[in-house]
Design a protein around this motif. Sequence first.
Motif, mmCIF file in Angstrom:
data_model
loop_
_atom_site.group_PDB
_atom_site.id
_atom_site.type_symbol
_atom_site.label_atom_id
_atom_site.label_comp_id
_atom_site.label_asym_id
_atom_site.label_seq_id
_atom_site.Cartn_x
_atom_site.Cartn_y
_atom_site.Cartn_z
ATOM 1 N N ALA A 124 -8.146 78.273 48.086
ATOM 2 C CA ALA A 124 -7.321 79.267 47.380
ATOM 3 C C ALA A 124 -7.716 80.687 47.760
ATOM 4 O O ALA A 124 -6.849 81.547 47.975
ATOM 5 C CB ALA A 124 -7.446 79.065 45.872
ATOM 6 N N ALA A 125 -9.005 80.951 47.890
ATOM 7 C CA ALA A 125 -9.455 82.295 48.253
ATOM 8 C C ALA A 125 -9.048 82.653 49.674
ATOM 9 O O ALA A 125 -8.623 83.783 49.938
ATOM 10 C CB ALA A 125 -10.968 82.399 48.094
ATOM 11 N N SER A 126 -9.150 81.698 50.602
ATOM 12 C CA SER A 126 -8.753 82.008 51.977
ATOM 13 C C SER A 126 -7.238 82.178 52.088
ATOM 14 O O SER A 126 -6.764 83.023 52.848
ATOM 15 C CB SER A 126 -9.254 80.935 52.940
ATOM 16 N N SER A 127 -6.463 81.426 51.314
ATOM 17 C CA SER A 127 -5.010 81.612 51.314
ATOM 18 C C SER A 127 -4.635 82.975 50.741
ATOM 19 O O SER A 127 -3.759 83.658 51.280
ATOM 20 C CB SER A 127 -4.325 80.513 50.495
ATOM 21 N N ALA A 128 -5.299 83.363 49.690
ATOM 22 C CA ALA A 128 -5.034 84.684 49.109
ATOM 23 C C ALA A 128 -5.428 85.792 50.081
ATOM 24 O O ALA A 128 -4.718 86.796 50.211
ATOM 25 C CB ALA A 128 -5.791 84.839 47.792
ATOM 26 N N GLN A 129 -6.543 85.605 50.799
ATOM 27 C CA GLN A 129 -6.972 86.608 51.770
ATOM 28 C C GLN A 129 -5.969 86.730 52.918
ATOM 29 O O GLN A 129 -5.658 87.830 53.355
ATOM 30 C CB GLN A 129 -8.360 86.256 52.320
ATOM 31 N N ARG A 130 -5.443 85.606 53.387
ATOM 32 C CA ARG A 130 -4.416 85.658 54.444
ATOM 33 C C ARG A 130 -3.163 86.358 53.948
ATOM 34 O O ARG A 130 -2.549 87.140 54.682
ATOM 35 C CB ARG A 130 -4.090 84.252 54.929
ATOM 36 N N ALA A 131 -2.757 86.108 52.716
ATOM 37 C CA ALA A 131 -1.571 86.764 52.168
ATOM 38 C C ALA A 131 -1.784 88.270 52.056
ATOM 39 O O ALA A 131 -0.892 89.058 52.380
ATOM 40 C CB ALA A 131 -1.220 86.173 50.807
ATOM 41 N N VAL A 132 -2.967 88.679 51.632
ATOM 42 C CA VAL A 132 -3.268 90.107 51.536
ATOM 43 C C VAL A 132 -3.284 90.740 52.925
ATOM 44 O O VAL A 132 -2.782 91.855 53.112
ATOM 45 C CB VAL A 132 -4.620 90.323 50.805
ATOM 46 N N ASP A 133 -3.825 90.035 53.909
ATOM 47 C CA ASP A 133 -3.842 90.559 55.274
ATOM 48 C C ASP A 133 -2.428 90.752 55.808
ATOM 49 O O ASP A 133 -2.128 91.763 56.441
ATOM 50 C CB ASP A 133 -4.621 89.627 56.199
#
Length: 175
Positions: A124-133
């Motif tokens: 979930a954290a890596s998916s959120a980080q990709r979305a923010v990027d």
Amino acid sequence: MRTPTKAAARLRGAFVGSTSGAVSIAAHALGGGTVSSDQPSLALLLAACALVGAVVASMRVRHAVVEVMTMLAIGQTIGHLALSLSPGHHHNTPTGATMLITHLIAIPVGALLIHGAERAISVAASSAQRAVDVLGAGPLTPHAPAFTASPGPVPTPKRLLFSSGIGTRGPPAAR
């Protein structure tokens, strides 16, 4: 700076500490023991589980499930010892066996649940980080067209294109 590894270690420590306390209380209840909020052993249990959680949070885990199982076993042992300081604590044969079985079942089940929660939080954290990027990158610059059309008259095709498919088909003429 906070890194994902440190955040995961803190969550793992919180999960192991709270699970150790909850399973210790549940195992004592299933084993026939009583735990009330006015007992001093409950305060000792909370302090012991907080200590176990802090130790687990400071550890670097290489083999997640095995090490979490070990720490859960240590945490439940400490929790059991803390609750055994309460007055009137006893281990009869049938209730002591139920308590032990509850502790032994809770160790692998808790370790698998903690490991699964840790993996889910990581995804979930890596998916959120990709979305923010992606959202933080801003609008894309327009690209130049791959080809351009001239506004003038269309050029006439060459003679070769007109005669390429017209003519007799067959072997060459004999000379």
